[in-house]
Design an enzyme around this catalytic site. Structure first.
Site, PDB file in Angstrom:
ATOM      1  CD  GLN A  53      -3.293  -0.249   0.670  1.00 18.18           C
ATOM      2  OE1 GLN A  53      -3.673  -1.215   1.469  1.00 18.18           O
ATOM      3  NE2 GLN A  53      -3.743   0.122  -0.466  1.00 18.18           N
TER       4      GLN A  53
ATOM      5  CB  THR B  92      -0.473  -0.630   5.783  1.00 15.21           C
ATOM      6  OG1 THR B  92      -1.850  -1.172   5.633  1.00 15.21           O
ATOM      7  CG2 THR B  92       0.403  -1.042   4.451  1.00 15.21           C
ATOM      8  CB  THR B  93      -1.104  -5.510   8.654  1.00 16.47           C
ATOM      9  OG1 THR B  93      -0.365  -5.023   9.624  1.00 16.47           O
ATOM     10  CG2 THR B  93      -1.079  -7.248   8.614  1.00 16.47           C
ATOM     11  CG  HIS B  94      -3.850  -3.099   4.207  1.00 18.15           C
ATOM     12  ND1 HIS B  94      -4.115  -1.728   4.040  1.00 18.15           N
ATOM     13  CD2 HIS B  94      -4.325  -3.395   5.277  1.00 18.15           C
ATOM     14  CE1 HIS B  94      -5.082  -1.258   4.966  1.00 18.15           C
ATOM     15  NE2 HIS B  94      -5.035  -2.236   5.622  1.00 18.15           N
ATOM     16  CG  ASN B  95       1.428  -7.573   4.344  1.00 19.67           C
ATOM     17  OD1 ASN B  95       0.789  -7.411   5.174  1.00 19.67           O
ATOM     18  ND2 ASN B  95       2.752  -7.392   4.384  1.00 19.67           N
TER      19      ASN B  95
END
Lengths: 589, 450
Positions: free
Chosen positions: A348, A516-519
């Site tokens: 992100q 962010t942990t939007h991997n």
């Protein structure tokens, strides 16, 4: 010799959002199901109870709810020329742990992608031509359209209990909602949340600038709520402890509030915690899976769990790791472009502006994770990629989501970080700062991928997964464009001080600070077996009885938080299993 | 003189004979209210349904024990009574019982060997059950329940309650109703509800007061104290109708939702009522829960609108604003002046996030505290216990969430709990006397030993 458990119809790997969805929907079909969860069991009471849960040091700083690197981690490098090193201290992203998974500790921002994002390659080539796609970018279409997913987005929003205001109902644009969103068949299940003072100021500035502000879609209950499973939420009290915490008030949308108690009632469902799946076992012909082998932490032994269907519903990175270890596809080679597993890892691209107002009191301790007013005026479907020189976009949001004292004391640049100067700064500015965030898309690139590390192994002796990732010019240009538009808007609000935080062209990925942990990506969806790891129903091309859930399916990352697309895809996949696969198990494409 | 002695001796002999007769002459079993045909058979599932309606499982199953195999401790004013094994095991259960034996236990409270059951077994109410339901229940227990060999602890109460023959005299006083059921004739629905409430549901066992002999004071509709509020294990079982009943404002639909799911827009079932919902009411049909609700509402004169089915109520439910009675408290809490009473401050710090400054809570999830019978009950133990130890509402088919309120025993001192409880009992128009720290200490100590 591994212990062997009794065969099940379905084994679910990971009991978070998508594992819970698969569990309840397939249990309703009468299938005999076991879910294996690496972590511990957890429920609102006693695990999230007040005031123990709102302990910033324990959960916010020491990350009590997260996966421990000693338990599972990966190695990281920025490009093929570097040697990857283990991610020994959590920083950039925070995979969760335990029943409920990331669904327990998220912020509750629940977005749908824009229709254009689902067919981004076609949208770009049809509008501007293929020549604007930069070298090295793996721009793709999702093999499923927004229109096809719409009923599943709607259903997930009802299950998850989302508060918001529709901007586009069946093509009709509604005042106060997001006019640039994809069409919705219905409004949100709960009314939109209230505004805090910073989001009101932002709202007014956006209106004055001719933008189109709307309330963020929140997996945070604005009223009491009963979902289609009869599960319940209580209205949020704006305590501001969402991200990194479980909600003590039944207010945050999570597997615990939306699904698990309904699922646990079903006699044909069971789950085992402290059970970490080590690999998916394939039949001799390699065309189907026979079950999974897991590590039983209590018994300290390997266990083989035979099953007819395997659902991979662990965190995206762990799904990819498991698939690489199990041979559920060929590893992606960025040099030749062959292979599919590990391909199109994406992230992100975020930035923001912080403003200080001596005379405003923002009461930052009042908020929630999905608080705020947003605009989509600089989002993917509003940007002229040809003229702007990048592909992508972002949504902006302003609204306090917590006033936690250790990590959330924004101070003007130059304020000392300790001592009397720091105290003076806090005294002067605490409660007087607000910010606007830009939450931007991230494309997929040949460089950014996942594979098995040649050097490091985990506690089970398996090769760790290796992440190769760096920021790319296209997304950095998008970020700089957002900065160029956001700063004037912030200036129009007449702050006493303001400061920006946007990555510059040439920025290198730093795995230490939280981002962010939007991997996303790594086992992407594709039209054909040569382009991705799973088909349009998230069924692996390799073994037709293995289905992969989650953001690992993302062809490239959207500009939004991933949960809405993850939830919609989960219901889409489960529907395909129910209506097409069970009666005739086979490759569905 | 000798004559007098002779008369006295004769009287003594007579008395002894009468006493021996009282003790040893077998009790006459009551004959059934209706004769059924010899080949009468219950409908499939009927017996199980009667068992659910009678809530047999709740008492006849030990915590973590096999279902219906007995061994649960039932606290009574006379001491602990251990529930029996009612699976068809021939030695430890009721496998050797004939239907006539079974009926005698259900309506006369007499075991096959002639000994009297303790009236913890609500045969005062089961007497009202129809012959059909008794037969169906017997059939279910004998043919559909697997025998479990489980010898439960013998009930042994202290003198004089260990002399079970005394119950014979008690029965003369207590069994003034039945056998059989007399419908009031309000409507077919309400009559069905009346049957379930008076008979198998045995609601009066907790919700009617007890008279001087500890018998239920009010067993059927029309009795002055029928369901006028009672106590169980130190908890108040609220009045289900009448002037002071906090349920008076509930609609039939809301009452039915409470029965079926353990929660409605006003309140939530916990403690003993939670067990009733968990083991009995959630398994009944919507029609029957609506019928009971309609009957209970009808006791106040008019059942109002009787819904055909229970609405799912999925979707958002806004919380209610403060009403006239609650306005002053709501304003005081909203202003949150530093000088406010300690109980109010404790409420803000610990309770208001869910129950709100209005005391109205949130529909179906956080109960109303304004006008809540548990908050204002004469018995303060339940309120104190909920603050200290929390409460939980069981998972039910229509509302599967196992809804747990956390306890505050580790956070609040006895003084603080007393302040808080006293505040609740006087807030939003509630009008109940204060709670003392000593009351809290007692409940805290009890919880520690349980």
């Amino acid at each position: 010799m591994a212990r062997q458990e009794q065969k099940k119809d379905v084994v679910i790997v990971g009991l978070g959002w998508t594992g819970s969805i698969a569990g309840i929907e397939l249990a309703r079909e009468g299938l005999d199901i076991v879910a294996l969860e690496r972590g511990h069991d957890q429920a609102t009471v006693p695990d999230f109870k007040y005031p123990n849960q709102i302990d910033e040091l324990k959960y916010g700083v020491r990350l009590k709810m997260m996966q421990k690197p000693s338990q599972q981690t990966l190695t990281v490098r920025r490009n093929g020329g570097e040697t990857a090193l283990p991610y020994r201290s959590l920083g950039s992203f925070l995979p969760g742990n335990g029943v409920g998974g990331a669904g327990t500790h998220w912020n509750g921002l629940n977005w749908r992608p824009q229709p254009e994002e689902m067919k981004l390659r076609s949208y770009v080539t049809e509008t501007w031509g293929e020549e604007i796609i930069p070298e090295g970018m793996n721009l793709g279409d999702y093999p499923v359209s927004y229109d096809e997913l719409e009923p599943y987005f709607t259903h997930f929003e009802k299950v998850a209990g989302i508060s918001g205001k529709a901007g586009n109902v069946n093509g009709e644009i509604r005042e106060g909602g997001n006019p640039f969103e994809g069409w919705r068949s219905e409004d949100y299940p709960m009314p939109q949340q209230k505004r805090t003072w910073d989001s009101q100021k932002f709202h007014d500035a956006c209106t004055a600038a001719g933008y189109h502000p709307f309330q963020a879609p929140a997996g945070i209950a604005s009223t009491a709520y009963v979902n289609p499973y009869g599960m319940q939420m209580g209205p949020c009290n704006y305590c501001g402890f969402c991200e990194r915490y479980g909600c003590y008030q039944y207010s945050k949308s999570s597997p615990q509030t939306a699904i698990l108690d309904a699922l646990k009632r079903m006699p044909n469902f069971e789950y085992r915690t402290q059970s970490e799946v080590l690999r998916v076992e394939l039949a001799e012909d390699g065309k189907t899976a026979t079950g999974v082998t897991y590590w039983d932490e209590a018994a300290q032994e390997e266990v083989f769990q035979p099953a007819d269907i395997v659902i991979l519903s662990s965190f995206s990175l762990n799904n990819v790791h498991l698939m690489l270890l199990s041979g559920l596809g060929e590893a992606y080679d960025p040099l030749t472009g062959t292979g599919t597993l590990g391909k199109n890892y994406a992230y992100q691209m975020n930035g923001g502006v912080t403003m200080f107002f001596e005379d405003d009191h923002f009461n930052p301790f009042v908020g929630h994770g999905a608080n705020g007013v947003c605009i989509d005026d600089f989002s993917v479907n509003q940007n002229d990629f040809g003229a702007l020189g990048f592909i992508g976009g972002s949504y902006w949001r302003s609204g306090t989501f917590n006033g936690q004292p250790i990590r959330n004391m924004p101070l003007p640049k130059g304020t000392p970080s300790w001592g009397a100067g720091w105290k003076d700064g806090i005294g002067k500015w605490y409660g007087h700062a607000m910010s606007i965030g830009s939450h931007g898309s991230h494309m997929s690139y040949a460089n950014n991928h996942l594979d098995l590390d040649p050097t490091y192994t985990d506690r089970h002796g398996r090769p760790m997964m290796r992440m190769t990732f760096n920021w790319q010019d296209n997304d950095l240009r998008m970020n700089q464009y957002q900065k160029s538009r956001m700063e004037p808007l912030a200036q129009s609000m007449n702050p006493d001080l303001m400061q920006s935080s946007f990555k510059d062209i040439g920025a290198q990925y730093d795995v230490r600070p939280y981002q962010t942990t939007h991997n996303t990506g790594g086992h992407i969806m594709s039209e054909t077996a040569s382009e991705g790891a799973v088909n349009r129903y998230c069924q692996t091309w390799k073994a037709h009885n293995v289905f992969a859930m989650g953001a690992g399916n993302f062809v490239q990352n959207t500009q939004y938080n991933p949960t809405g697309l993850v939830g919609g895809l989960a219901y889409w996949t489960v529907n395909a299993i129910r209506t097409q696969y069970l009666s005739n198990p086979r490759p569905l494409v | 003189m000798t004559k007098l002695l002779r008369i006295l001796a004769a009287l003594v002999v007579l008395g002894v004979v009468a006493l021996l007769a009282f003790i040893f002459v077998p009790v006459q079993r009551t004959q059934p209210a209706t004769e059924l045909a010899a080949d009468w058979q219950p409908e499939p599932g009927q017996g199980k349904y009667v068992m659910d309606a009678g809530d047999c499982v709740a008492c006849h199953t030990a915590p973590d024990g096999e279902e219906l195999a007995g061994g649960r401790a039932i606290a009574s004013p006379m001491g602990t009574i251990w529930s029996t094994n009612i699976t068809p095991d021939p030695e430890t259960g009721i496998g050797g019982w004939s239907f006539e034996d079974f009926r005698a236990a259900m309506i006369d409270g007499v075991a096959p060997d002639g000994t009297h059951l303790y009236p913890a077994m609500p045969y005062e109410n089961y007497r009202m059950m129809t012959e059909e339901d008794l037969r169906a229940l017997y059939d279910h227990l004998m043919t559909e329940v697997a025998p479990v060999r489980n010898a439960v602890e013998e009930t042994s109460l202290d003198f004089p309650f260990n002399l079970r023959f005394g119950i014979r005299a008690w029965n003369w006083l207590a069994l003034d109703k039945g056998p059989g059921f007399v419908p009031a004739g309000a409507s077919e629905t309400e009559d069905r509800g009346q049957y379930l409430v008076e008979g198998p549901g045995h609601c009066a066992a907790c919700h009617s007061p007890r008279n001087a002999f500890m018998a239920q004071d009010g067993k059927t509709a029309g009795d002055a104290n029928f369901l006028a509020g009672g106590t169980i294990d130190g908890w108040s079982a609220p009045a289900l109708h009448g002037e002071g009943s906090s349920l008076r404002d509930w609609s039939t639909a809301e009452m039915a939702a409470y029965l079926a799911t353990g929660r409605n827009v006003h309140s939530a079932a916990n403690g003993e009522m939670g067990l009733v919902v968990e083991h009995s009411l959630q398994h009944l049909s919507d029609a029957d829960n609506i019928a009971m609700a309609a009957f209970l509402k009808g006791l106040d004169g008019d059942a109002g609108e009787i819904p055909a089915t229970l609405a799912s109520n999925a979707g958002p439910m806004p919380d209610a604003p403060a009403d006239a009675a609650g306005k002053a408290t709501a304003e005081m809490l909203t202003e949150a002046q530093p000088g406010m009473p300690e109980g109010a401050r404790l409420y803000l710090d610990n309770c208001s996030a869910c129950h709100f400054v209005t005391g109205k809570g949130a529909p179906e999830i956080f109960p109303e505290l304004q006008g809540n019978s548990l908050v204002t009950a004469a018995k303060t133990k339940p309120l104190i216990s909920v603050i200290l130890n929390g409460a939980d509402v069981p998972s039910t088919a229509k509302r599967p969430m196992h809804l747990v309120m956390q306890g505050y025993a580790d956070r609040l001192s006895d003084d603080e709990v007393a302040e808080l409880a006293s505040f609740l009992r006087g807030a939003w128009g509630n009008d109940a006397p204060a709670v003392s720290a000593a009351d809290v200490a007692t409940v805290r100590a009890e919880a520690a030993t349980h």
